[in-house]
Scaffold this active site. Structure first.
Site, PDB file in Angstrom:
ATOM      1  N   ILE A  33       0.757  -1.171   0.002  1.00  0.00           N
ATOM      2  CA  ILE A  33      -0.118   0.255   0.053  1.00  0.00           C
ATOM      3  C   ILE A  33       1.024   1.168  -0.023  1.00  0.00           C
ATOM      4  O   ILE A  33       0.188   2.325  -0.425  1.00  0.00           O
ATOM      5  CB  ILE A  33      -1.010   0.050   1.164  1.00  0.00           C
ATOM      6  N   ASN A  88      12.141  -8.471   6.645  1.00  0.00           N
ATOM      7  CA  ASN A  88      12.351  -8.143   7.860  1.00  0.00           C
ATOM      8  C   ASN A  88      11.918  -8.823   8.787  1.00  0.00           C
ATOM      9  O   ASN A  88      10.705  -9.103   8.993  1.00  0.00           O
ATOM     10  CB  ASN A  88      11.889  -6.583   8.155  1.00  0.00           C
ATOM     11  N   GLN A  95      10.597  -4.945  11.118  1.00  0.00           N
ATOM     12  CA  GLN A  95       9.538  -5.593  10.714  1.00  0.00           C
ATOM     13  C   GLN A  95       8.394  -4.960  11.680  1.00  0.00           C
ATOM     14  O   GLN A  95       8.459  -4.716  12.764  1.00  0.00           O
ATOM     15  CB  GLN A  95       9.581  -6.817  11.242  1.00  0.00           C
ATOM     16  N   HIS A 101       6.632 -11.862   5.692  1.00  0.00           N
ATOM     17  CA  HIS A 101       6.284 -11.544   4.368  1.00  0.00           C
ATOM     18  C   HIS A 101       7.553 -11.132   3.578  1.00  0.00           C
ATOM     19  O   HIS A 101       8.600 -10.632   4.007  1.00  0.00           O
ATOM     20  CB  HIS A 101       5.325 -10.314   4.385  1.00  0.00           C
ATOM     21  N   PHE A 102       7.598 -11.331   2.478  1.00  0.00           N
ATOM     22  CA  PHE A 102       8.656 -11.243   1.385  1.00  0.00           C
ATOM     23  C   PHE A 102       8.304 -10.009   0.702  1.00  0.00           C
ATOM     24  O   PHE A 102       7.226  -9.818  -0.074  1.00  0.00           O
ATOM     25  CB  PHE A 102       8.916 -12.247   0.752  1.00  0.00           C
TER      26      PHE A 102
HETATM   27  P1  5GP Z   1       7.622  -4.447   7.292  1.00  0.00           P
HETATM   28  O1  5GP Z   1       8.095  -3.208   7.544  1.00  0.00           O
HETATM   29  O2  5GP Z   1       6.806  -5.212   8.422  1.00  0.00           O
HETATM   30  O3  5GP Z   1       8.775  -5.321   6.710  1.00  0.00           O
HETATM   31  O4  5GP Z   1       6.583  -4.107   5.959  1.00  0.00           O
HETATM   32  C1  5GP Z   1       5.310  -4.154   6.037  1.00  0.00           C
HETATM   33  C2  5GP Z   1       4.761  -3.656   4.623  1.00  0.00           C
HETATM   34  O5  5GP Z   1       3.316  -3.642   4.890  1.00  0.00           O
HETATM   35  C3  5GP Z   1       4.834  -2.181   4.552  1.00  0.00           C
HETATM   36  O6  5GP Z   1       5.777  -1.985   3.357  1.00  0.00           O
HETATM   37  C4  5GP Z   1       3.565  -1.597   4.579  1.00  0.00           C
HETATM   38  O7  5GP Z   1       3.476  -0.552   3.465  1.00  0.00           O
HETATM   39  C5  5GP Z   1       2.776  -2.675   3.837  1.00  0.00           C
HETATM   40  N1  5GP Z   1       1.250  -2.490   4.425  1.00  0.00           N
HETATM   41  C6  5GP Z   1       1.110  -2.260   5.893  1.00  0.00           C
HETATM   42  N2  5GP Z   1      -0.351  -2.006   5.863  1.00  0.00           N
HETATM   43  C7  5GP Z   1      -0.810  -2.531   4.498  1.00  0.00           C
HETATM   44  C8  5GP Z   1      -2.152  -2.727   4.125  1.00  0.00           C
HETATM   45  O8  5GP Z   1      -3.164  -2.516   4.894  1.00  0.00           O
HETATM   46  N3  5GP Z   1      -2.429  -2.972   2.965  1.00  0.00           N
HETATM   47  C9  5GP Z   1      -1.179  -3.276   1.824  1.00  0.00           C
HETATM   48  N4  5GP Z   1      -1.367  -3.555   0.851  1.00  0.00           N
HETATM   49  N5  5GP Z   1       0.101  -3.206   2.652  1.00  0.00           N
HETATM   50  C10 5GP Z   1       0.272  -2.732   3.781  1.00  0.00           C
END
Ligand code: 5GP
Length: 143
Positions: A33, A88, A95, A101-102
């Site tokens: 997003i 992460n 994270q 997630h990748f």
């Molecule tokens: P992290 O920082 O945990 O590795 O990455 C989480 C990712 O999830 C971020 O890049 C963030 O933009 C994405 N994200 C968070 N909330 C949502 C959501 O509601 N929808 C989508 N499509 N991505 C999300």
């Protein structure tokens, strides 16, 4: 538990909307997003495991099967040739969503890609030997 704990399960079920690009029995992939670059895609197991090292082998295998296909499709769709794949794990490592997630992050130029600080220094031979033994022994113990 934060609001984010079950977010990706809800996305995989379709309870929270997303731009889905791929799904199979175990894996779901959708556009981030808040993309770092055009085509930034997240690949997740449908079921929530917090950390990469929590994944059972069959779920890891399902992710491993899907990732190269999705990465190739993201490249084809966006015209990118280079990309980073990133997971992460742990808050300190960035994270935010506690569901493994990748990220697939296409490279579209230095300002439209993942910026990485990579402060590498040469490995020391004694430490390399000790580390190799410790990691190999942890693997042999199944930890
Ligand atoms: P992290 O920082 O945990 O590795 O990455 C989480 C990712 O999830 C971020 O890049 C963030 O933009 C994405 N994200 C968070 N909330 C949502 C959501 O509601 N929808 C989508 N499509 N991505 C999300």
């Amino acid at each position: 538990m934060s609001d984010l704990t079950h977010l990706f399960e809800k996305i995989a079920r379709g309870d929270v909307p997303s731009h889905k690009v791929y799904e199979d029995e175990q894996v779901f992939a959708f556009l981030d997003i808040n993309p770092l670059s055009r085509g930034h895609t997240l690949v997740i197991p449908r079921q929530r495991y917090e950390r990469l090292d929590d994944l059972p082998p069959e779920v890891g295998a399902a992710i491993g099967r899907a990732l190269p296909r999705i990465a190739a499709a993201v490249c084809r769709a966006t015209g990118a040739h280079s990309y980073n794949v990133l997971s992460n794990t742990g808050r300190e490592a960035g994270q935010v969503v506690p569901h493994v997630h990748f990220h697939i992050i296409p490279w579209h130029g230095p300002d439209r890609s993942l910026g990485i600080r990579w402060p590498a220094t040469p490995i020391e031979e004694d430490d390399a030997k000790a580390l190799r033994d410790e990691i190999a022994s942890a693997l042999a113990d199944g930890h």
